[in-house]
Design a protein around this motif. Structure first.
Motif, PDB file in Angstrom:
ATOM      1  N   ALA A  34       0.913  -1.140  -0.056  1.00 49.62           N
ATOM      2  CA  ALA A  34      -0.203  -0.113  -0.021  1.00 49.62           C
ATOM      3  C   ALA A  34       0.955   1.342  -0.108  1.00 49.62           C
ATOM      4  CB  ALA A  34      -0.833   0.132   1.206  1.00 49.62           C
ATOM      5  N   VAL A  35       1.945   1.314   0.658  1.00 49.84           N
ATOM      6  CA  VAL A  35       2.803   2.542   0.790  1.00 49.84           C
ATOM      7  C   VAL A  35       3.846   2.586  -0.184  1.00 49.84           C
ATOM      8  CG1 VAL A  35       4.237   3.720   2.497  1.00 49.84           C
ATOM      9  CG2 VAL A  35       2.093   2.613   3.240  1.00 49.84           C
ATOM     10  N   LEU A  36       4.731   1.525  -0.572  1.00 47.47           N
ATOM     11  CA  LEU A  36       5.762   1.561  -1.431  1.00 47.47           C
ATOM     12  C   LEU A  36       5.452   1.745  -2.839  1.00 47.47           C
ATOM     13  CD1 LEU A  36       7.982  -0.485   1.002  1.00 47.47           C
ATOM     14  CD2 LEU A  36       7.878   2.207   0.778  1.00 47.47           C
ATOM     15  N   TRP A  37       4.630   0.526  -2.892  1.00 42.24           N
ATOM     16  CA  TRP A  37       4.438   0.270  -4.361  1.00 42.24           C
ATOM     17  C   TRP A  37       3.031  -0.087  -4.763  1.00 42.24           C
ATOM     18  CZ3 TRP A  37       8.497   1.221  -7.200  1.00 42.24           C
ATOM     19  CH2 TRP A  37       9.636   1.230  -6.796  1.00 42.24           C
ATOM     20  N   PRO A  38       2.096   0.653  -4.487  1.00 45.85           N
ATOM     21  CA  PRO A  38       0.664   0.703  -4.660  1.00 45.85           C
ATOM     22  C   PRO A  38       0.351   0.402  -6.160  1.00 45.85           C
ATOM     23  CG  PRO A  38       1.186   3.085  -4.333  1.00 45.85           C
ATOM     24  CD  PRO A  38       2.411   2.131  -4.134  1.00 45.85           C
ATOM     25  N   ASN A  39       1.065   0.637  -7.154  1.00 43.76           N
ATOM     26  CA  ASN A  39       0.682   0.341  -8.433  1.00 43.76           C
ATOM     27  C   ASN A  39       1.280  -0.835  -9.081  1.00 43.76           C
ATOM     28  OD1 ASN A  39      -0.825   2.765  -8.644  1.00 43.76           O
ATOM     29  ND2 ASN A  39       1.067   4.091  -8.910  1.00 43.76           N
ATOM     30  N   LYS A  40       1.996  -1.587  -8.175  1.00 43.16           N
ATOM     31  CA  LYS A  40       2.414  -2.736  -8.726  1.00 43.16           C
ATOM     32  C   LYS A  40       1.358  -3.959  -8.200  1.00 43.16           C
ATOM     33  CE  LYS A  40       6.314  -1.592 -10.804  1.00 43.16           C
ATOM     34  NZ  LYS A  40       6.480  -1.706 -12.199  1.00 43.16           N
ATOM     35  N   PRO A  41       1.723  -5.199  -8.430  1.00 40.37           N
ATOM     36  CA  PRO A  41       0.750  -6.436  -7.787  1.00 40.37           C
ATOM     37  C   PRO A  41       1.325  -6.550  -6.736  1.00 40.37           C
ATOM     38  CG  PRO A  41       1.962  -7.160 -10.017  1.00 40.37           C
ATOM     39  CD  PRO A  41       2.519  -5.581  -9.803  1.00 40.37           C
ATOM     40  N   PRO A  42       0.417  -7.001  -5.496  1.00 47.04           N
ATOM     41  CA  PRO A  42       0.993  -7.393  -4.189  1.00 47.04           C
ATOM     42  C   PRO A  42       2.153  -8.298  -4.212  1.00 47.04           C
ATOM     43  CG  PRO A  42      -1.413  -7.343  -4.569  1.00 47.04           C
ATOM     44  CD  PRO A  42      -0.801  -7.401  -5.815  1.00 47.04           C
ATOM     45  N   ALA A  43       2.417  -9.069  -4.996  1.00 47.58           N
ATOM     46  CA  ALA A  43       3.511  -9.683  -4.889  1.00 47.58           C
ATOM     47  C   ALA A  43       4.886  -9.198  -4.830  1.00 47.58           C
ATOM     48  CB  ALA A  43       3.676 -10.946  -5.920  1.00 47.58           C
ATOM     49  N   GLY A  91      -4.913  -7.994  14.905  1.00 52.06           N
ATOM     50  CA  GLY A  91      -5.877  -7.158  15.318  1.00 52.06           C
ATOM     51  C   GLY A  91      -5.984  -7.179  16.978  1.00 52.06           C
ATOM     52  N   GLN A  92      -5.802  -8.205  17.608  1.00 48.69           N
ATOM     53  CA  GLN A  92      -5.712  -8.256  18.964  1.00 48.69           C
ATOM     54  C   GLN A  92      -4.781  -7.154  19.753  1.00 48.69           C
ATOM     55  OE1 GLN A  92      -5.833 -12.416  19.543  1.00 48.69           O
ATOM     56  NE2 GLN A  92      -7.855 -12.269  20.411  1.00 48.69           N
ATOM     57  N   GLN A  93      -3.760  -6.745  18.681  1.00 49.97           N
ATOM     58  CA  GLN A  93      -2.593  -5.989  19.381  1.00 49.97           C
ATOM     59  C   GLN A  93      -2.756  -4.708  18.834  1.00 49.97           C
ATOM     60  OE1 GLN A  93       0.065  -6.744  21.680  1.00 49.97           O
ATOM     61  NE2 GLN A  93      -1.384  -8.273  21.966  1.00 49.97           N
ATOM     62  N   GLY A  94      -3.724  -4.122  18.395  1.00 48.10           N
ATOM     63  CA  GLY A  94      -3.857  -2.819  17.763  1.00 48.10           C
ATOM     64  C   GLY A  94      -3.593  -2.750  16.283  1.00 48.10           C
ATOM     65  N   GLU A  95      -3.765  -1.736  15.716  1.00 45.39           N
ATOM     66  CA  GLU A  95      -3.533  -1.705  14.113  1.00 45.39           C
ATOM     67  C   GLU A  95      -2.243  -1.405  13.808  1.00 45.39           C
ATOM     68  OE1 GLU A  95      -4.669   1.986  10.927  1.00 45.39           O
ATOM     69  OE2 GLU A  95      -5.301   2.132  12.942  1.00 45.39           O
ATOM     70  N   LEU A  96      -1.601  -2.171  12.785  1.00 47.69           N
ATOM     71  CA  LEU A  96      -0.108  -2.166  12.197  1.00 47.69           C
ATOM     72  C   LEU A  96      -0.327  -0.819  11.483  1.00 47.69           C
ATOM     73  CD1 LEU A  96       2.432  -3.572  11.850  1.00 47.69           C
ATOM     74  CD2 LEU A  96       1.309  -5.124  10.027  1.00 47.69           C
ATOM     75  N   VAL A  97       0.644  -0.066  11.805  1.00 45.82           N
ATOM     76  CA  VAL A  97       0.721   1.364  11.041  1.00 45.82           C
ATOM     77  C   VAL A  97       2.307   1.419  10.419  1.00 45.82           C
ATOM     78  CG1 VAL A  97      -1.217   2.461  12.269  1.00 45.82           C
ATOM     79  CG2 VAL A  97       1.349   2.637  13.373  1.00 45.82           C
ATOM     80  N   SER A  98       3.010   0.513  11.035  1.00 45.83           N
ATOM     81  CA  SER A  98       4.703   0.667  10.309  1.00 45.83           C
ATOM     82  C   SER A  98       5.401  -0.649  10.359  1.00 45.83           C
ATOM     83  CB  SER A  98       5.358   1.681  11.033  1.00 45.83           C
ATOM     84  OG  SER A  98       6.730   1.985  10.318  1.00 45.83           O
ATOM     85  N   VAL A  99       6.138  -0.916   9.298  1.00 46.74           N
ATOM     86  CA  VAL A  99       6.767  -2.033   9.152  1.00 46.74           C
ATOM     87  C   VAL A  99       7.916  -1.878   8.603  1.00 46.74           C
ATOM     88  CG1 VAL A  99       4.578  -3.622   8.931  1.00 46.74           C
ATOM     89  CG2 VAL A  99       5.746  -2.661   7.181  1.00 46.74           C
ATOM     90  N   ALA A 117       7.933   1.019   5.716  1.00 43.80           N
ATOM     91  CA  ALA A 117       6.906   1.586   5.279  1.00 43.80           C
ATOM     92  C   ALA A 117       6.061   1.959   6.373  1.00 43.80           C
ATOM     93  CB  ALA A 117       5.766   0.631   4.237  1.00 43.80           C
ATOM     94  N   THR A 118       5.504   3.072   6.272  1.00 43.93           N
ATOM     95  CA  THR A 118       4.484   3.709   7.505  1.00 43.93           C
ATOM     96  C   THR A 118       3.380   4.268   6.985  1.00 43.93           C
ATOM     97  OG1 THR A 118       6.513   4.214   8.705  1.00 43.93           O
ATOM     98  CG2 THR A 118       4.410   5.313   9.251  1.00 43.93           C
ATOM     99  N   ALA A 119       2.148   3.579   7.345  1.00 44.63           N
ATOM    100  CA  ALA A 119       0.848   4.141   6.816  1.00 44.63           C
ATOM    101  C   ALA A 119       0.899   5.837   6.673  1.00 44.63           C
ATOM    102  CB  ALA A 119      -0.313   3.604   7.512  1.00 44.63           C
TER     103      ALA A 119
END
Length: 186
Positions: A34-43, A91-99, A117-119
């Motif tokens: 979503a953050v780095l390569w949104p116009n590419k396939p998910p893989a 989900g039980q640990q909150g929303e993942l916003v950066s990896v 990547a950070t949302a």
């Protein structure tokens, strides 16, 4: 397993708590894409060596129910180990916003981080800085003597704040300019 770290964002008004902890490689894919390569396939956001890396995430802890009861809130010590085994869902640990993903070469002593990547709503709020510091500490604990990355030119100032310096000439991945950056580790 890397230790958890919980931080407060902001200083003057009540802000969400952020929990930093190890996650499985697969948990990084959606945010990377979503953050780095949104116009590419998910893989495109996956790496061949993901299974050999250390992966870390920053989670927004949504309520005191997700944490212990004292004012220095700590997230309960449940989660994923390096192999992706879990006791609780993300989900039980909150929303993942950066990896971020870290790869340590034991032979050379070099650690490389990738796919940081950070949302978008969380950029510029200290979450990425906290995760970067956590990753640098993790690399040092793993015995790395240097850490490096291929940095997007738009993020050079961010990495310079962590003592990283540019090496060589800029280069391109697709149409995005990059520069290799590194720093020694204590």
């Amino acid at each position: 397993m890397e230790p958890r770290k919980t931080i407060l964002t902001g200083t003057s008004t009540p802000q969400p708590l952020i929990c930093l902890r190890p996650i499985a490689a697969a948990d990084t894919y959606a945010l990377r894409h979503a953050v780095l390569w949104p116009n590419k396939p998910p893989a495109y956001a996956q790496l061949p060596d993901d299974l050999s890396g250390h992966h870390f995430g920053a989670f927004v802890v949504s309520s005191k129910d997700d944490a212990d009861d004292d004012d220095t809130v700590k997230v309960k010590d449940k989660g994923r180990d390096r192999d992706g085994n879990n006791e609780q869902s993300l989900g039980q640990q909150g929303e993942l916003v950066s990896v971020i993903s870290l790869f340590v070469d034991d032979a050379s002593g070099a650690a490389r981080f990738r796919k940081f990547a950070t949302a978008t709503p969380w950029q510029g709020k200290g979450v990425g800085s906290a995760l970067m510091a956590y990753t640098i500490e993790a690399a040092a604990r793993e015995g790395a003597t240097t850490i490096w990355c291929d940095a997007r030119q738009s993020a050079l100032a961010f990495y310079q704040r962590f003592g990283m310096a540019g090496e060589g000439e800029p280069f391109f991945k697709e149409d995005v300019p990059y520069l290799r950056m590194s720093r020694p580790l204590p």
